[in-house]
Scaffold this motif. Sequence first.
Motif, PDB file in Angstrom:
ATOM      1  N   ASN A 250      95.751  48.787  -3.796  1.00 31.03           N
ATOM      2  CA  ASN A 250      96.153  49.804  -2.806  1.00 31.03           C
ATOM      3  C   ASN A 250      97.159  49.257  -1.796  1.00 31.03           C
ATOM      4  O   ASN A 250      97.245  49.732  -0.681  1.00 31.03           O
ATOM      5  N   ARG A 251      97.965  48.266  -2.209  1.00 27.31           N
ATOM      6  CA  ARG A 251      98.977  47.676  -1.335  1.00 27.31           C
ATOM      7  C   ARG A 251     100.362  47.957  -1.890  1.00 27.31           C
ATOM      8  O   ARG A 251     100.601  47.785  -3.074  1.00 27.31           O
ATOM      9  N   ILE A 252     101.260  48.379  -1.016  1.00 26.53           N
ATOM     10  CA  ILE A 252     102.649  48.600  -1.378  1.00 26.53           C
ATOM     11  C   ILE A 252     103.484  47.553  -0.657  1.00 26.53           C
ATOM     12  O   ILE A 252     103.405  47.421   0.563  1.00 26.53           O
ATOM     13  N   ASN A 253     104.278  46.808  -1.415  1.00 31.19           N
ATOM     14  CA  ASN A 253     105.155  45.780  -0.854  1.00 31.19           C
ATOM     15  C   ASN A 253     106.600  46.238  -0.999  1.00 31.19           C
ATOM     16  O   ASN A 253     107.005  46.656  -2.081  1.00 31.19           O
ATOM     17  N   PHE A 254     107.359  46.125   0.072  1.00 31.38           N
ATOM     18  CA  PHE A 254     108.783  46.429   0.029  1.00 31.38           C
ATOM     19  C   PHE A 254     109.568  45.128   0.078  1.00 31.38           C
ATOM     20  O   PHE A 254     109.063  44.097   0.514  1.00 31.38           O
TER      21      PHE A 254
END
Length: 127
Positions: free
Chosen positions: A87-91
Amino acid sequence: MKLKILAVLTLLFISCSNDDPLIADAELEGEWILSDVVCYCGFEPDIDFSLTKISFLPSKNKVIVTNESEYVFFRDNGEHIYGGQANRINFSDGSVFFFETNGEQLTLTFEDNVDIADDEVTYIFTR
């Protein structure tokens, strides 16, 4: 000799397998409209958050951001590549958000840096 190399490579492949699931982003797909920002910051009472929209394209690992306001809340206008796990979004700029969907609501919470006071911010989007 070839059998030994094959056995070593097989062991390395098995030991390097990743138990963490890829990002569970199927539920993110589609357009979301910003409805609220929760942070240690002040906004004018008549601020219209709904002028910020995001569209997730999970098959391309992209999110398209459209800000029709003079303010930039989530990210700059344009396409942004993302990745992550669970559930982690990395940019690509190093920012990380935890996401949670609940029906027609998406919550994106900035991963807090413990060395920076008051950087906590949560974005609430609806369909």
